[in-house]
Design an enzyme around this catalytic site. Structure first.
Site, short mmCIF file in Angstrom:
data_model
loop_
_atom_site.label_atom_id
_atom_site.label_comp_id
_atom_site.label_asym_id
_atom_site.label_seq_id
_atom_site.Cartn_x
_atom_site.Cartn_y
_atom_site.Cartn_z
N TYR A 181 34.51 36.19 48.18
CA TYR A 181 35.58 37.07 47.68
C TYR A 181 36.74 37.10 48.67
CZ TYR A 181 37.41 41.28 45.37
OH TYR A 181 38.19 42.18 44.70
N GLU A 235 45.32 46.34 38.45
CA GLU A 235 44.93 45.07 37.82
C GLU A 235 44.00 45.38 36.63
OE1 GLU A 235 43.74 42.04 40.64
OE2 GLU A 235 44.02 40.46 39.14
N HIS A 238 40.20 35.89 37.44
CA HIS A 238 41.61 35.54 37.69
C HIS A 238 41.97 34.29 36.89
CE1 HIS A 238 42.38 37.81 41.74
NE2 HIS A 238 42.56 38.57 40.68
N HIS A 273 44.31 50.88 41.85
CA HIS A 273 44.83 49.53 41.64
C HIS A 273 45.01 49.31 40.14
CE1 HIS A 273 45.46 45.32 42.10
NE2 HIS A 273 44.22 44.91 42.00
N ASP A 304 39.44 46.96 45.59
CA ASP A 304 38.99 45.56 45.73
C ASP A 304 38.46 45.24 47.13
OD1 ASP A 304 39.37 44.45 43.17
OD2 ASP A 304 41.50 44.18 43.53
N HIS A 323 34.15 46.39 43.03
CA HIS A 323 33.31 45.30 42.51
C HIS A 323 32.04 45.23 43.35
CE1 HIS A 323 36.42 43.47 40.00
NE2 HIS A 323 37.26 43.49 41.02
N HIS A 344 45.00 44.05 47.37
CA HIS A 344 45.69 42.77 47.47
C HIS A 344 46.92 42.69 46.58
CE1 HIS A 344 44.03 40.82 43.65
NE2 HIS A 344 43.53 42.01 43.67
N ASP A 373 41.26 44.48 35.44
CA ASP A 373 39.81 44.66 35.57
C ASP A 373 39.45 46.09 35.96
OD1 ASP A 373 41.14 43.71 37.90
OD2 ASP A 373 39.24 43.28 38.88
FE1 FEO Z 1 42.70 43.12 42.08
FE2 FEO Z 1 39.52 43.67 41.02
O1 FEO Z 1 41.37 43.55 40.83
#
Ligand code: FEO
Length: 395
Positions: free
Chosen positions: A193, A82, A24, A80, A165, A226, A146, A84
């Protein structure tokens, strides 16, 4: 590392990022690296759930090729957007241009904006199902866990939840499952996390856990996007989330301070002595020297926050000021707090700290303690007394 079979026909096809040290931007320190988990289901309609960060696209494609030619993929579930998880999509879609994408309405909007692409995203909602052959996938919207687009995918035949996530950890390892890895390190990364990414969203998370419990979905495995996959004891992480989401705390205090010439540090140590003598677990950090990601992690289950600073320019020092901004953003609930600090003449830091603690919703449980120049024996005794007083208020 090759693709790893989780269950017959379902593969981990992700990437381990051993050298990630921040996430991030640089807001989250990832001392143990991270992983980007992608899952490939080899069914009548081959389906990929989530992708990886763009620099690891080659690894994803190699792992898909371990199982099947990428052009066989017919569905891609985007839990999601994002980067990543979605970063590999532009390259991947060149190999399977006819694959259909599935995600929430916010996912569709976000993918188009992020990748300037007019991709064909099928919008799904909670309760929608997608048959892929022998298996059916169901979708559960999870807005703000999130991001607004976030979604969970559930495979009923295999009793696997793919929550993206949620329940993840920034944890690079050669092991893929909770029953293979160091459980202490795993839980430490899971709580780090939660503290740094999910803590402000605790109310939403508590309600989502209740909603899923009411659905009565049997869950034998939780495969997040993750870190480690939970198969030995998936309820361990669900129960931990339920506790963190309720802001449950221990008999524990975190003392965080910034010091110019060591006087505020002397005070911090005396406060720690008072708390420790009363049986409270204490974690003490000079915030200017500490990893904030770790400090936040230690705060997640601490009842008391004791914040100190020397006075500089009639206010607190800059590192503790920015840390308090971060702490306010976590929106901690049910916490008690107190301020302390040294000054040369006029002071000002302690009042500023108290103001920010109150703004952040923390209850000031004891009057602040100040000392001029170097604290003397009686001032240190007052600090120790602050620790004793707080200990009485920590259940
Ligand atoms: Fe909210 Fe692992 O990205």
């Amino acid at each position: 590392m090759d693709a790893v079979e989780l269950k017959k026909g379902i593969y981990w096809a992700g990437a381990v990022d051993w050298n990630a040290r921040t996430f991030h931007g640089h807001t989250y320190s990832t001392a143990r690296g991270t992983t980007y988990n992608s899952y490939l289901i080899n069914d009548d309609k081959a389906t990929l759930i989530d992708g990886v960060y763009a620099p690891f696209t080659g690894e994803l494609i190699r792992k898909i090729r371990d199982v099947m030619p990428p052009e066989k993929i017919e569905n891609i579930i985007v839990n999601h957007i994002e980067p990543d998880h979605s970063g590999a999509l532009p390259e991947l879609l060149k190999l399977c241009p006819n694959a259909k994408l599935y995600g929430t309405a916010k996912c569709k909007e976000g993918l188009q904006k992020q990748y300037y692409g007019n991709w064909d995203v099928r919008v799904v909602k909670t309760g929608d199902k997608l048959s892929i052959g022998r298996r059916t996938l169901s979708f559960i919207e999870a807005p703000m866990i999130h991001w607004p687009d976030s979604m969970f995918t559930y495979c009923a035949e295999e009793e696997i939840l793919f929550p993206n996530d949620a329940f993840g950890q920034h944890y690079a390892s050669s092991e893929r499952f909770d029953d293979e890895t160091d459980l202490c390190a795993l839980m430490e990364e899971a709580s780090k996390y939660y503290a740094n990414i999910l803590w402000p969203l605790s109310g939403i998370i508590a309600r989502k856990i209740e909603e899923i419990q009411k659905m009565g979905l049997p869950i034998k495995m939780i495969a997040p996007s993750h870190g480690i996959i939970w198969r030995g004891d998936p309820m361990k992480i669900v129960n931990a989330y339920a506790s963190w989401a309720k802001n449950e705390t221990k008999r524990k205090a975190v003392i965080a301070y910034e010091t110019m010439w060591g006087s505020t540090e002397m005070m911090a140590r005396a406060i720690a002595d008072g708390l420790t003598e009363a049986g409270v677990c204490v974690k003490l950090f000079d915030i200017a020297l500490s990893d904030r990601t770790e400090v936040a992690n230690q705060m997640l289950d601490a009842k008391a926050f004791v914040i100190g600073s020397s006075t500089h320019d009639n206010g607190m020092l800059p590192s503790i000021a920015s840390f308090l901004e971060l702490l306010k953003g976590f929106k901690p609930k049910n916490r008690i707090a107190a301020a302390f600090g040294s000054c040369g003449w006029a002071g000002g830091a302690v009042a500023e700290i108290e103001g920010m603690l109150k703004e952040g919703g923390m209850e000031i449980a004891s009057p602040p303690v100040s000392a001029k120049f170097v604290p003397d024996a009686s001032e240190l005794e007052r600090c120790r007394g602050l620790g004793t007083e707080l200990a009485k208020k920590i259940a």
